[in-house]
Design an enzyme around this catalytic site. Structure first.
Site, PDB file in Angstrom:
ATOM      1  NE  ARG A   1       6.843  15.611 -14.053  1.00  0.00           N
ATOM      2  CZ  ARG A   1       6.127  16.327 -13.196  1.00  0.00           C
ATOM      3  NH1 ARG A   1       5.172  17.123 -13.600  1.00  0.00           N
ATOM      4  NH2 ARG A   1       6.342  16.235 -11.891  1.00  0.00           N
TER       5      ARG A   1
ATOM      6  CE  LYS B   1       3.920  21.138  -6.277  1.00  0.00           C
ATOM      7  NZ  LYS B   1       3.696  19.708  -6.519  1.00  0.00           N
ATOM      8  CB  THR B   2      -0.166  23.622 -11.252  1.00  0.00           C
ATOM      9  OG1 THR B   2       1.237  23.413 -11.086  1.00  0.00           O
ATOM     10  CG2 THR B   2      -0.387  24.615 -12.384  1.00  0.00           C
TER      11      THR B   2
ATOM     12  CG  ASP C   1       3.266  26.433 -10.420  1.00  0.00           C
ATOM     13  OD1 ASP C   1       3.510  25.702  -9.434  1.00  0.00           O
ATOM     14  OD2 ASP C   1       2.690  26.006 -11.441  1.00  0.00           O
ATOM     15  CD  GLU C   2       7.052  23.731 -11.309  1.00  0.00           C
ATOM     16  OE1 GLU C   2       7.800  23.176 -10.473  1.00  0.00           O
ATOM     17  OE2 GLU C   2       6.342  23.113 -12.103  1.00  0.00           O
TER      18      GLU C   2
ATOM     19  CD  GLN D   1       8.002  17.908  -8.624  1.00  0.00           C
ATOM     20  OE1 GLN D   1       7.891  18.043  -9.823  1.00  0.00           O
ATOM     21  NE2 GLN D   1       6.976  18.001  -7.806  1.00  0.00           N
TER      22      GLN D   1
HETATM   23  P1  ATP Z   1       3.807  19.057 -10.250  1.00  0.00           P
HETATM   24  O1  ATP Z   1       4.541  19.017  -8.938  1.00  0.00           O
HETATM   25  O2  ATP Z   1       4.221  17.953 -11.134  1.00  0.00           O
HETATM   26  O3  ATP Z   1       3.816  20.403 -10.877  1.00  0.00           O
HETATM   27  P2  ATP Z   1       1.173  19.623  -9.216  1.00  0.00           P
HETATM   28  O4  ATP Z   1       1.225  19.427  -7.753  1.00  0.00           O
HETATM   29  O5  ATP Z   1       1.245  21.004  -9.724  1.00  0.00           O
HETATM   30  O6  ATP Z   1       2.269  18.700  -9.893  1.00  0.00           O
HETATM   31  P3  ATP Z   1      -1.205  19.438 -10.783  1.00  0.00           P
HETATM   32  O7  ATP Z   1      -0.574  19.494 -12.102  1.00  0.00           O
HETATM   33  O8  ATP Z   1      -1.894  20.640 -10.272  1.00  0.00           O
HETATM   34  O9  ATP Z   1      -0.148  18.918  -9.714  1.00  0.00           O
HETATM   35  O10 ATP Z   1      -2.226  18.214 -10.711  1.00  0.00           O
HETATM   36  C1  ATP Z   1      -1.881  16.936 -11.218  1.00  0.00           C
HETATM   37  C2  ATP Z   1      -3.056  16.302 -11.896  1.00  0.00           C
HETATM   38  O11 ATP Z   1      -4.061  15.954 -10.950  1.00  0.00           O
HETATM   39  C3  ATP Z   1      -3.725  17.233 -12.883  1.00  0.00           C
HETATM   40  O12 ATP Z   1      -4.180  16.477 -13.985  1.00  0.00           O
HETATM   41  C4  ATP Z   1      -4.881  17.787 -12.085  1.00  0.00           C
HETATM   42  O13 ATP Z   1      -5.909  18.214 -12.919  1.00  0.00           O
HETATM   43  C5  ATP Z   1      -5.286  16.610 -11.232  1.00  0.00           C
HETATM   44  N1  ATP Z   1      -5.908  16.976  -9.934  1.00  0.00           N
HETATM   45  C6  ATP Z   1      -5.395  17.793  -8.994  1.00  0.00           C
HETATM   46  N2  ATP Z   1      -6.218  17.871  -7.924  1.00  0.00           N
HETATM   47  C7  ATP Z   1      -7.273  17.086  -8.192  1.00  0.00           C
HETATM   48  C8  ATP Z   1      -8.495  16.735  -7.477  1.00  0.00           C
HETATM   49  N3  ATP Z   1      -8.766  17.222  -6.268  1.00  0.00           N
HETATM   50  N4  ATP Z   1      -9.335  15.893  -8.085  1.00  0.00           N
HETATM   51  C9  ATP Z   1      -9.065  15.373  -9.289  1.00  0.00           C
HETATM   52  N5  ATP Z   1      -7.964  15.664 -10.018  1.00  0.00           N
HETATM   53  C10 ATP Z   1      -7.078  16.505  -9.474  1.00  0.00           C
HETATM   54 MG    MG Z   2       2.610  21.978 -11.011  1.00  0.00          MG
END
Ligand code: ATP
Ligand code: MG
Length: 746
Positions: free
Chosen positions: A611, A32-33, A224-225, A258
């Site tokens: 995490r 997402k981020t 975000d969040e 979350q």
């Molecule tokens: P959270 O809910 O914990 O905030 P998030 O959904 O924001 O998580 P991110 O932090 O954006 O998730 O991504 C998690 C990890 O996966 C990061 O290290 C990111 O770089 C990696 N990632 C995300 N999408 C891809 C992708 N398509 N290919 C490879 N790595 C990815």
């Molecule tokens: Mg995130």
């Protein structure tokens, strides 16, 4: 365009779908981020001006990292994106527009201590009992009122609120709130909630000249969040994005599972409302987790399934089974510290993890101490996030107090802090008198001295002259030179220099470090930033809004991170230790009686375990010092929610581990045991919870015998109030679903 190829199909669609509202509600680690960040880069590539983009993040550090990633794609103009926390962005805007909400442009931001001190003063003036009206309790009510857009007038008229306060024997809260609100206005000060409330007022009450202006400026809004926004934050977002004829270019990402700030008023209702408020929203679902290996992901899914209220979703990973979860069992908190430190050493030796790959997450700051001690013993570099930060130290706050009064003479909290610091012979009687006149006349303490309401002669006269000199200096000198002048002329440096103790030298170093920080702020003249305000007021505002995550000094970049589970949101490490997995700690003792709060604790646990990328370890101690007492807690119920197959088999599950009295376990193989007994465990047979009823005599393994006074709640959520015959807290509320109670037959 390489960044677009680093996204999966759905992620890429969410990034490139730039017309109209977009929402991504998806599990942890699903990117997402990453989507949010690359969406900004994409918008800029497609021709959007960076200054038209507003990105609201959870910490300022997250905003900085986001900007770095954006710059990697679009170059230095990425700096100009408005990225930051709600509070820091709104503070910047309010500084420009302050007059429209009746604040001075150099308004002070009151921190928690300022707010508490002000409430304390008001309670005293009203001759109320400070225990009954303790500042934290009062501020919680005020904060929740503000977050729901309830002004003091509305509060007084709101029967529910007034009734509630009456029931809690604090009927005067409405009045304290009114005075608090008025005094903040008079001091030209906003507390953290005011930054939201006044921002809302600003937009709401100034449609043409302000609201529409910012609606035009922020063509693109990203959050975000989103699950942790409160009612007021969402109301502001809506005001900012409702420009007539605009495409509502808003993108929110979040995960209802979350959501961990409902105690601060965050509401996941916002997610549901979003779909109604923006009916043409494009919703993207991400399910693949790119962060963690399979045992971790599956364990996380199992845990969160125990919460009913949530949007159905499951995360999966292609990263393979990975390592099983390690369970660390200790007999005391000290042993827990030792075992965690030795496991870290083992990981480092065996798998070559670096310090920066490792985090220890705990439910409460108080737990950090033992880990700190053991890491230090093992010579492992670590950093604690949160706790007493640099800017909360006395010598630092003293200098800041001078600077605050210099830029905003109405800041009474600053006035009180420094009027006799360092000691200059102005006694408490004098200060109290000045405060009294100020309250009676409805003016600031500074005004009392400068308008002749109290004779500013002798020592007081010199004080006034000194501050006047500082104020004059701000018109010709930069923030650093003013701060230097303050540190010298106020006598603070001199006083610190005279103290040759180790602590004294440390304090002088802190004071100097503060000045270095101001210098850096002044010299970091970044013309690319959206607002390049390098004034003293801007500096004070910046540091008032630093979050736990931002206040670390990174002299040793390769450190083990220690922080609370709340602070860990959005972050990731190769190895994560979630410690203190015990009943009354995680879930916290305060959540035990409420199903909703238990769900929130579970979400917090879910956030914590997700995490971890490769290694997850969970630890608990069967005894520890807590609340100043030696206590025995059961292992956390959350541990039971994870299937055994996800745990390392070399370490047996706790139910099979030899506890203090191993032979007991032989009696009841596989049963959960309690470790303090007022009751002989061999005789204890918990009764089925359906059989429990009001008025019954029962026995609890830990608390002994008692009587069920009352049962409330429905079905799975029934809670019994039990009066125990012995023990410190004789009345306890226990959820029947989890209670182990044996009915005593007469
Ligand atoms: P959270 O809910 O914990 O905030 P998030 O959904 O924001 O998580 P991110 O932090 O954006 O998730 O991504 C998690 C990890 O996966 C990061 O290290 C990111 O770089 C990696 N990632 C995300 N999408 C891809 C992708 N398509 N290919 C490879 N790595 C990815
Ligand atoms: Mg995130």
């Amino acid at each position: 365009m390489t960044y677009l190829t680093s996204l999966n199909d759905v992620q890429r669609q969410a990034v490139t779908d730039t017309d109209g509202p977009v929402m991504v509600i998806a599990g942890p680690g699903s990117g997402k981020t990453r989507v949010l960040t690359y969406r900004i880069a994409y918008l800029i590539e497609q021709g959007a001006a960076p200054q038209q983009i507003l990105a609201l993040t959870f910490t300022n550090k997250a905003a900085r990292e986001m900007k770095e990633r954006i710059q990697a794609v679009v170059g230095s103009k990425g700096q100009r994106v408005w990225a930051g926390t709600f509070h820091s962005i709104f503070a910047r805007i309010l500084r420009v527009e302050a007059a429209k909400v009746d604040f001075p442009p150099a308004f002070t931001i009151y921190d928690r201590d300022d707010s508490k001190s002000l409430v304390g003063d008001i309670v005293k003036e009203m001759r109320l009992d400070p225990k009954q009206y303790n500042a934290n309790g009062v501020l919680a009510r005020i904060s929740s009122a503000k977050s729901n857009l309830i002004t003091p007038e509305l509060y007084a008229k709101n029967d529910d609120l007034v009734q509630y306060d009456r029931m809690n024997k604090r009927p005067q809260i409405y009045d304290i709130y009114a005075r608090y609100y008025q005094r903040c206005m008079q001091a030209g000060a906003m507390d953290f909630d005011d930054l939201l409330l006044q921002m809302f007022r600003l937009l709401q009450e100034n449609r043409e000249n302000v609201r529409e202006k910012y609606q035009r400026i922020f063509k693109y809004v990203l959050v975000d969040e989103f699950q942790d926004t409160n009612y007021l934050q969402y109301a502001i977002i809506k005001l900012l994005t409702s420009y007539p004829g605009s495409e509502h270019n808003i993108c929110i990402v979040g995960d209802d599972a979350q959501s961990i700030y409902s105690f601060r008023g965050a509401t996941i209702e916002n997610i549901l409302k979003f779909e109604q408020d923006f009916p043409n929203v494009s919703v993207y679902k991400l399910e693949q987790n790119y962060r963690s290996t399979e045992h971790i992901v599956k364990a996380a899914n199992m845990v969160i399934q125990n919460n009913n209220k949530q949007i159905q979703k499951e995360i999966w990973t292609e990263l393979g089974d990975g390592h099983k979860i390690k369970m660390i069992k200790a007999v005391s908190d000290v042993e827990e510290g030792r075992l965690v430190a030795s496991t870290i050493i083992e990981y480092k030796n065996r798998i070559h993890l670096e310090n920066k790959d490792i985090a220890i997450l705990y439910r409460t700051n108080a737990q950090s101490r033992v880990f700190e001690e053991h890491l230090r013993k093992q010579n492992l570099a670590y950093k604690i996030f949160g706790g007493l930060s640099f800017y909360q130290r006395k010598e630092v706050k003293d200098i800041l107090g001078y600077l605050r009064l210099t830029v905003n003479e109405r800041d009474d909290e600053a006035f009180k802090r420094i009027i006799n610091t360092p000691k200059r012979g102005i006694g408490k009687t004098t200060t109290d008198k000045i405060a009294e006149i100020a309250v009676a006349q409805g003016v600031s303490m500074w005004a009392v001295l400068t308008s002749g309401l109290y004779p500013a002669t002798g020592k007081l006269g010199s004080f006034v002259n000194m501050i006047e000199k500082f104020k004059a200096a701000t018109t010709t000198l930069n923030a650093y030179d003013v701060a230097m002048m303050v540190a010298m002329d106020s006598g603070i440096f001199e006083q610190l220099r005279q103290d040759h103790s180790i602590e004294g030298i440390g304090r002088l170093e802190n004071a100097s470090a503060l000045l270095d920080g101001i210098k850096e702020f002044v010299e970091n003249d970044n013309a690319d930033e959206a607002t390049n305000d390098r004034s003293l007021a801007a500096y004070l505002s910046d540091i008032a809004l630093l979050t736990d995550m931002d206040t670390s000094t990174e002299d040793e970049p390769n450190f083990i991170s220690l922080m609370t589970t709340h602070t860990a949101k959005g972050l990731e490490w190769k190895a994560v230790f979630v410690v203190g997995m015990e009943e009354n700690l995680f879930p916290s003792y305060m959540s035990m009686s409420s199903p909703d709060q238990l769900d929130e604790e579970r979400r917090l646990f879910y956030v914590s375990i997700t995490r971890a990328k490769m290694f997850l370890a969970l630890s608990y101690a069967t005894s520890r010092y807590q609340f100043g007492q030696f206590r025995y807690n059961d292992p956390s119920r959350f541990l039971d929610e994870i299937d055994e197959v996800h745990f390392e088999s070399t370490v047996e599950r706790r139910s099979k581990l030899p506890f203090k009295e191993p032979k007991l376990l032989a009696d009841r193989p596989g049963r959960k045991q309690t470790y303090v007994s007022r009751v002989n465990p061999a005789d204890f047979k918990p009764s089925p919870s359906e059989e429990l009823a009001e008025g019954m005599q029962v026995i609890h393994m830990q608390f002994g015998s008692g009587k069920i006074m009352n049962i409330d709640g429905a079905r799975d959520n029934k809670v019994a109030t039990i009066h125990f015959d012995q023990g410190d807290e004789s009345e306890r509320r226990i959820m029947l679903r989890f209670a182990k109670l044996q009915i005593v037959e007469d």
